[in-house]
Design a protein around this motif. Sequence first.
Motif, PDB file in Angstrom:
ATOM      1  N   HIS A  73       1.589  -7.470  -1.352  1.00 17.22           N
ATOM      2  CA  HIS A  73       0.295  -7.257  -0.724  1.00 17.22           C
ATOM      3  C   HIS A  73       0.141  -6.147   0.270  1.00 17.22           C
ATOM      4  CE1 HIS A  73      -0.381 -11.242  -2.626  1.00 17.22           C
ATOM      5  NE2 HIS A  73      -1.223 -10.518  -3.003  1.00 17.22           N
ATOM      6  N   PRO A  74       0.581  -4.851  -0.021  1.00 14.52           N
ATOM      7  CA  PRO A  74       0.829  -3.803   1.168  1.00 14.52           C
ATOM      8  C   PRO A  74      -0.462  -3.406   1.953  1.00 14.52           C
ATOM      9  CG  PRO A  74       0.748  -2.699  -1.200  1.00 14.52           C
ATOM     10  CD  PRO A  74       0.675  -4.377  -1.259  1.00 14.52           C
ATOM     11  N   LEU A  75      -0.151  -2.911   3.081  1.00 20.13           N
ATOM     12  CA  LEU A  75      -1.174  -2.671   3.986  1.00 20.13           C
ATOM     13  C   LEU A  75      -0.973  -1.073   4.280  1.00 20.13           C
ATOM     14  CD1 LEU A  75      -1.040  -5.546   6.684  1.00 20.13           C
ATOM     15  CD2 LEU A  75      -2.565  -5.373   4.728  1.00 20.13           C
ATOM     16  N   ALA A  76      -2.398  -0.449   4.025  1.00 16.39           N
ATOM     17  CA  ALA A  76      -2.351   1.068   4.228  1.00 16.39           C
ATOM     18  C   ALA A  76      -2.253   1.411   5.782  1.00 16.39           C
ATOM     19  CB  ALA A  76      -3.565   1.741   3.396  1.00 16.39           C
ATOM     20  N   SER A  77      -2.738   0.522   6.454  1.00 18.00           N
ATOM     21  CA  SER A  77      -2.971   0.826   8.115  1.00 18.00           C
ATOM     22  C   SER A  77      -2.305  -0.406   8.762  1.00 18.00           C
ATOM     23  CB  SER A  77      -4.478   1.041   8.278  1.00 18.00           C
ATOM     24  OG  SER A  77      -4.509   1.410   9.903  1.00 18.00           O
ATOM     25  N   VAL A  78      -1.320  -0.107   9.594  1.00 23.39           N
ATOM     26  CA  VAL A  78      -0.756  -0.802  10.736  1.00 23.39           C
ATOM     27  C   VAL A  78      -0.537   0.053  11.870  1.00 23.39           C
ATOM     28  CG1 VAL A  78       1.148  -2.248  11.221  1.00 23.39           C
ATOM     29  CG2 VAL A  78       0.116  -2.261   8.903  1.00 23.39           C
ATOM     30  N   MET A  79      -1.148  -0.384  12.941  1.00 19.78           N
ATOM     31  CA  MET A  79      -1.197   0.527  14.242  1.00 19.78           C
ATOM     32  C   MET A  79      -0.850  -0.533  15.176  1.00 19.78           C
ATOM     33  SD  MET A  79      -4.572   3.169  13.901  1.00 19.78           S
ATOM     34  CE  MET A  79      -5.560   1.903  13.921  1.00 19.78           C
ATOM     35  N   LYS A  94       7.325   4.159   0.077  1.00 12.18           N
ATOM     36  CA  LYS A  94       6.655   4.562  -1.143  1.00 12.18           C
ATOM     37  C   LYS A  94       6.101   3.457  -1.884  1.00 12.18           C
ATOM     38  CE  LYS A  94       8.104   9.297  -1.506  1.00 12.18           C
ATOM     39  NZ  LYS A  94       8.798  10.413  -2.287  1.00 12.18           N
ATOM     40  N   LEU A  95       4.898   3.626  -2.410  1.00 12.17           N
ATOM     41  CA  LEU A  95       4.424   2.386  -3.089  1.00 12.17           C
ATOM     42  C   LEU A  95       4.689   2.807  -4.669  1.00 12.17           C
ATOM     43  CD1 LEU A  95       0.869   1.674  -1.436  1.00 12.17           C
ATOM     44  CD2 LEU A  95       3.193   0.486  -1.259  1.00 12.17           C
ATOM     45  N   ALA A  96       4.913   1.684  -5.516  1.00 14.29           N
ATOM     46  CA  ALA A  96       5.022   1.896  -6.970  1.00 14.29           C
ATOM     47  C   ALA A  96       3.874   2.042  -7.575  1.00 14.29           C
ATOM     48  CB  ALA A  96       5.859   0.699  -7.569  1.00 14.29           C
ATOM     49  N   LYS A  97       2.619   1.441  -6.947  1.00 17.25           N
ATOM     50  CA  LYS A  97       1.476   1.608  -7.386  1.00 17.25           C
ATOM     51  C   LYS A  97       0.427   1.921  -6.224  1.00 17.25           C
ATOM     52  CE  LYS A  97      -2.505  -1.009  -9.453  1.00 17.25           C
ATOM     53  NZ  LYS A  97      -3.062  -2.146 -10.278  1.00 17.25           N
ATOM     54  N   PRO A  98      -0.032   3.124  -6.409  1.00 17.11           N
ATOM     55  CA  PRO A  98      -1.033   3.802  -5.162  1.00 17.11           C
ATOM     56  C   PRO A  98      -1.885   2.655  -4.648  1.00 17.11           C
ATOM     57  CG  PRO A  98      -0.334   5.462  -6.625  1.00 17.11           C
ATOM     58  CD  PRO A  98       0.117   3.971  -7.426  1.00 17.11           C
ATOM     59  N   LEU A  99      -2.511   2.682  -3.468  1.00 18.24           N
ATOM     60  CA  LEU A  99      -3.616   2.070  -3.232  1.00 18.24           C
ATOM     61  C   LEU A  99      -4.888   2.960  -2.895  1.00 18.24           C
ATOM     62  CD1 LEU A  99      -2.015  -0.124  -0.012  1.00 18.24           C
ATOM     63  CD2 LEU A  99      -2.798  -0.853  -2.242  1.00 18.24           C
ATOM     64  N   GLU A 100      -5.947   2.313  -2.983  1.00 18.83           N
ATOM     65  CA  GLU A 100      -6.919   3.185  -2.877  1.00 18.83           C
ATOM     66  C   GLU A 100      -7.885   2.612  -1.342  1.00 18.83           C
ATOM     67  OE1 GLU A 100     -11.136   4.699  -5.026  1.00 18.83           O
ATOM     68  OE2 GLU A 100      -9.504   3.750  -6.239  1.00 18.83           O
ATOM     69  N   LEU A 101      -8.181   3.733  -0.406  1.00 21.72           N
ATOM     70  CA  LEU A 101      -8.791   3.162   0.825  1.00 21.72           C
ATOM     71  C   LEU A 101      -9.731   4.311   1.158  1.00 21.72           C
ATOM     72  CD1 LEU A 101      -8.541   1.490   3.312  1.00 21.72           C
ATOM     73  CD2 LEU A 101      -6.798   2.786   4.358  1.00 21.72           C
ATOM     74  N   HIS A 102     -10.951   4.023   1.129  1.00 20.00           N
ATOM     75  CA  HIS A 102     -12.059   4.940   1.525  1.00 20.00           C
ATOM     76  C   HIS A 102     -12.387   5.807   0.649  1.00 20.00           C
ATOM     77  CE1 HIS A 102     -12.577   2.612   5.092  1.00 20.00           C
ATOM     78  NE2 HIS A 102     -11.592   2.832   5.629  1.00 20.00           N
ATOM     79  N   GLY A 103     -11.861   5.907  -0.661  1.00 20.12           N
ATOM     80  CA  GLY A 103     -12.086   6.959  -1.613  1.00 20.12           C
ATOM     81  C   GLY A 103     -10.721   7.642  -2.028  1.00 20.12           C
ATOM     82  N   LYS A 104      -9.586   7.316  -1.049  1.00 17.63           N
ATOM     83  CA  LYS A 104      -8.385   8.165  -1.133  1.00 17.63           C
ATOM     84  C   LYS A 104      -7.417   7.370  -1.643  1.00 17.63           C
ATOM     85  CE  LYS A 104      -9.816  11.304   2.718  1.00 17.63           C
ATOM     86  NZ  LYS A 104      -9.319  11.653   4.231  1.00 17.63           N
ATOM     87  N   LYS A 105      -6.576   7.968  -2.488  1.00 16.92           N
ATOM     88  CA  LYS A 105      -5.216   7.114  -2.877  1.00 16.92           C
ATOM     89  C   LYS A 105      -3.990   7.171  -1.884  1.00 16.92           C
ATOM     90  CE  LYS A 105      -5.943   7.583  -7.808  1.00 16.92           C
ATOM     91  NZ  LYS A 105      -5.284   7.899  -9.321  1.00 16.92           N
ATOM     92  N   ILE A 106      -3.451   6.090  -1.361  1.00 19.90           N
ATOM     93  CA  ILE A 106      -2.488   5.882  -0.578  1.00 19.90           C
ATOM     94  C   ILE A 106      -1.331   5.951  -1.390  1.00 19.90           C
ATOM     95  CG2 ILE A 106      -1.582   4.844   1.541  1.00 19.90           C
ATOM     96  CD1 ILE A 106      -4.335   6.283   1.825  1.00 19.90           C
ATOM     97  N   ASN A 107      -0.291   6.577  -1.235  1.00 17.46           N
ATOM     98  CA  ASN A 107       1.006   6.436  -1.962  1.00 17.46           C
ATOM     99  C   ASN A 107       2.028   5.788  -1.088  1.00 17.46           C
ATOM    100  OD1 ASN A 107       0.070   8.005  -4.100  1.00 17.46           O
ATOM    101  ND2 ASN A 107       0.234   9.850  -3.030  1.00 17.46           N
ATOM    102  N   GLU A 108       1.963   5.491   0.051  1.00 22.39           N
ATOM    103  CA  GLU A 108       2.888   4.721   1.079  1.00 22.39           C
ATOM    104  C   GLU A 108       2.297   3.714   1.962  1.00 22.39           C
ATOM    105  OE1 GLU A 108       5.025   7.899   3.303  1.00 22.39           O
ATOM    106  OE2 GLU A 108       3.483   8.142   4.533  1.00 22.39           O
ATOM    107  N   ALA A 109       3.041   2.714   2.284  1.00 15.96           N
ATOM    108  CA  ALA A 109       2.374   1.643   3.129  1.00 15.96           C
ATOM    109  C   ALA A 109       3.547   1.401   4.312  1.00 15.96           C
ATOM    110  CB  ALA A 109       1.788   0.412   2.420  1.00 15.96           C
ATOM    111  N   VAL A 110       3.038   0.678   5.264  1.00 14.69           N
ATOM    112  CA  VAL A 110       4.083   0.183   6.256  1.00 14.69           C
ATOM    113  C   VAL A 110       5.054  -0.727   5.803  1.00 14.69           C
ATOM    114  CG1 VAL A 110       4.132  -0.742   8.585  1.00 14.69           C
ATOM    115  CG2 VAL A 110       2.459   1.011   8.009  1.00 14.69           C
TER     116      VAL A 110
END
Length: 254
Positions: A73-79, A94-110
Amino acid sequence: MSVSRTFLSRAALAGGVAASSVLLLSGTAFAHVSVQPQGEAAKGGYATVNVKVPNERDNASTVKVEVNFPTDHPLASVMPQPVPGWKVEVTKAKLAKPLELHGKKINEAVAKVTWTADGSKIGPGQFQQFPLSLGRLPEDTDKLVLKAIQTYDNNEVVRWIEEPKDGAAEPENPAPVLKLSAATGDHHGGAAAPAADDKAGHDGKAGHDGKGGEHTEAAASSTDSAARVLGVVGILVGLAGIAFGVLAGRRRSA
């Protein structure tokens, strides 16, 4: 004789209560690394949390804390919020399966966040909180398990990585768990709760039957009256003290 027995019975009871309190406090003294939401941590929303790190040793200080985030359960944003006396490093993967956040694809997570002492430590009998902003929280799980590693200045390493199981006894080194509440419509997590409280306050519904304002005014009036009475009593006591001092002085002179 009966009075003595009663006194001894009460003393024994008090001693038993005191002993029980000491045992309870000693049990809770060994706290674990935990994660505590500041407000609501709703599915699909954002949240602010504190990673609470107590020092469980009486002969060493904590100098490093590492928190790992789940890959399922990856998180795109950790600040992280800056903490005086500590350096912080955010590591992404890097993520095996990209996430979608605000219409953008996220290829990596914290993957993890690491705090290292830089002029500060968590000493014996102390704890430190490390604030984080998280999002977007997953919607397909009720909790996030954040495995933590705590390092002391004597090179001892404690791994808080054992996942607690429902209905089972707590493991020796439980991993911190962030429980997620039901999803909200605005997807802003803890930001929704204060708005509801503010609305209740503006509508005047804090008291019963819509009379919250009257209750508040009555309480304020009662408080003011009590304060005035106490003030008058204080003045009278002061005057009496002065008069007593004067009379005592005259008697000594005589």
